[in-house]
Design a protein around this motif. Structure first.
Motif, PDB file in Angstrom:
ATOM      1  N   ARG A 243       0.855  -1.188   0.000  1.00 23.07           N
ATOM      2  CA  ARG A 243       0.000   0.000   0.000  1.00 23.07           C
ATOM      3  C   ARG A 243       0.888   1.234   0.000  1.00 23.07           C
ATOM      4  O   ARG A 243       2.040   1.178   0.419  1.00 23.07           O
ATOM      5  N   GLN A 244       0.363   2.337  -0.463  1.00 23.11           N
ATOM      6  CA  GLN A 244       1.159   3.555  -0.588  1.00 23.11           C
ATOM      7  C   GLN A 244       1.422   4.226   0.749  1.00 23.11           C
ATOM      8  O   GLN A 244       2.409   4.945   0.909  1.00 23.11           O
ATOM      9  N   SER A 245       0.538   4.009   1.718  1.00 23.34           N
ATOM     10  CA  SER A 245       0.761   4.577   3.034  1.00 23.34           C
ATOM     11  C   SER A 245       1.822   3.754   3.753  1.00 23.34           C
ATOM     12  O   SER A 245       2.350   2.785   3.199  1.00 23.34           O
ATOM     13  N   TYR A 246       2.117   4.118   4.974  1.00 20.44           N
ATOM     14  CA  TYR A 246       3.206   3.507   5.740  1.00 20.44           C
ATOM     15  C   TYR A 246       3.167   1.983   5.666  1.00 20.44           C
ATOM     16  O   TYR A 246       2.237   1.348   6.147  1.00 20.44           O
ATOM     17  N   GLU A 247       4.172   1.408   5.051  1.00 19.28           N
ATOM     18  CA  GLU A 247       4.281  -0.043   4.923  1.00 19.28           C
ATOM     19  C   GLU A 247       5.738  -0.398   4.604  1.00 19.28           C
ATOM     20  O   GLU A 247       6.485   0.420   4.076  1.00 19.28           O
ATOM     21  N   PHE A 248       6.117  -1.619   4.929  1.00 24.28           N
ATOM     22  CA  PHE A 248       7.484  -2.067   4.671  1.00 24.28           C
ATOM     23  C   PHE A 248       7.614  -2.558   3.238  1.00 24.28           C
ATOM     24  O   PHE A 248       6.640  -2.969   2.611  1.00 24.28           O
ATOM     25  N   ALA A 249       8.836  -2.531   2.728  1.00 22.30           N
ATOM     26  CA  ALA A 249       9.075  -2.825   1.316  1.00 22.30           C
ATOM     27  C   ALA A 249       8.914  -4.307   1.019  1.00 22.30           C
ATOM     28  O   ALA A 249       9.404  -5.159   1.767  1.00 22.30           O
ATOM     29  N   LEU A 250       8.253  -4.598  -0.104  1.00 23.05           N
ATOM     30  CA  LEU A 250       8.343  -5.924  -0.703  1.00 23.05           C
ATOM     31  C   LEU A 250       9.620  -6.013  -1.517  1.00 23.05           C
ATOM     32  O   LEU A 250      10.275  -7.046  -1.579  1.00 23.05           O
ATOM     33  N   ALA A 251       9.969  -4.913  -2.166  1.00 23.07           N
ATOM     34  CA  ALA A 251      11.244  -4.785  -2.874  1.00 23.07           C
ATOM     35  C   ALA A 251      11.550  -3.301  -3.005  1.00 23.07           C
ATOM     36  O   ALA A 251      10.650  -2.490  -3.232  1.00 23.07           O
TER      37      ALA A 251
END
Length: 338
Positions: A243-251
């Motif tokens: 999601r574009q909001s605060y989230e950790f990277a998948l890549a």
């Protein structure tokens, strides 16, 4: 949350003394039982989850502003470890000369967390692996050495494909660290034996046979700052997440290029969201240097960046995604107006 003792340091010397005293004497605390407290955005979270159980906290916030200085002198950048992420991301000189640093910090967390979190604490944040963060799972070699890794056969969509071992596949979660390792930063460390420096690339340890040992810091040592040699105005940080909001990277990819007359004189590539530690793709960099920038080359570089990746049942998509992120970030950096 369990009870703990709280001590507030007044300066670097008292902070180091408090940390050293806690691990000495007739009833010493272990490194896990005595923790420095700065922004607390990771530590307090893990204490509430009962993942970390310190018996003592040493508040090092009074070390600011001495350890929070940001300076750009003679083309070199120094970042104090106690500087807040939001302040550094908003610094005009960093935005102009090190956009990869500014972008990585802005994309790392919500504004509220960035206002609290320090640079030194951010690079030491711990994995977001659900099996590490949920103490109902006994099999976690980071939390319970020798117990196994539940993620191996469990739900591992967000786990690492690079730098893994048969003991752990937990992903390193940070963003800022990718910018630091891409730019060959050095880390300044202060301990009871005095200050020392080393390449930032040597700070984190791949899981190997001891996933519970995540850094090369000695007990009682504190990160006091970071240094980056030279300016890197042609640099970007690209982050793909659920999601574009605060989230950790998948890549994610931290890219820095030095392009002259259409040829790449120097290139730096680091990957996030796909590895157990901040990951430098040196073989991919080597394919760029001295070459004319073109689409066919970009694809070869992206392939090289993920060479050696090993997928599990649910995270195979990360290999293809990581290559696309690297390719897109390279194009973005190459076409920047500076």
């Amino acid at each position: 949350m369990r009870s703990f003792a709280y001590q507030r340091a007044s300066d670097p010397a008292s902070a180091l003394q408090a940390l050293a005293a806690a691990t000495a004497g007739n009833h010493p605390l272990t490194e896990a039982e005595i923790q420095p407290l700065a922004g607390g955005t990771t530590l307090l979270d893990l204490m509430k989850l009962d993942v970390m159980r310190p018996r003592g906290l040493v508040d090092i916030n009074p070390l600011s502003p001495a350890w929070a200085t940001v300076s750009l002198e003679n083309g070199n950048l120094r970042l104090g470890a106690m500087a807040r992420m939001s302040d550094v991301a908003a610094n005009p000189e960093i935005q102009q000369n090190y956009p990869v640093v500014a972008d990585a910090l802005k994309l790392a967390a919500s504004p509220q967390l960035r206002n609290m979190a320090t640079l030194g604490g951010n690079v030491l944040q711990r994995t977001r692996c659900n099996y590490f963060r949920d103490v109902s799972y006994e099999a976690c070699n980071k939390r319970n050495p020798g117990s196994g890794c539940a993620a191996m056969e469990g739900f591992n969509r967000t786990h690492a494909v690079l730098g893994t071992s048969d003991q752990c596949i937990a992903t390193y979660p940070g963003d800022f660290a990718q910018a630091l390792i891409a730019l060959d930063a050095t880390v300044e460390i202060t301990g009871k034996s005095g200050p020392r420096t080393m390449p930032f690339a040597r700070l984190h340890k791949a899981p190997g046979d001891s996933p519970q040992i995540e850094t090369t810091l000695a007990p009682g040592e504190l990160i006091s700052g970071f240094t980056i040699q030279g300016r890197w105005p042609r640099s970007v940080y690209l982050k793909v997440r659920d999601r574009q909001s605060y989230e950790f990277a998948l890549a994610s990819a931290a890219i820095a290029l030095d392009v002259r007359d259409g040829a790449v004189r120097d290139a730096r590539i680091a990957l996030g969201g796909v590895a157990t530690v901040p990951w430098r793709a040196r073989e991919a960099e080597a394919q760029l240097k001295g070459q004319k920038f073109e689409d066919a080359l970009v694809q070869r570089v992206a392939d090289a960046a993920l060479a050696g990746a090993t997928a599990r049942r649910h995270n195979e998509f990360k290999i293809a995604l990581g290559k696309r992120v690297v390719a897109h970030a390279l194009h973005k950096a190459a076409t920047m107006e500076i």
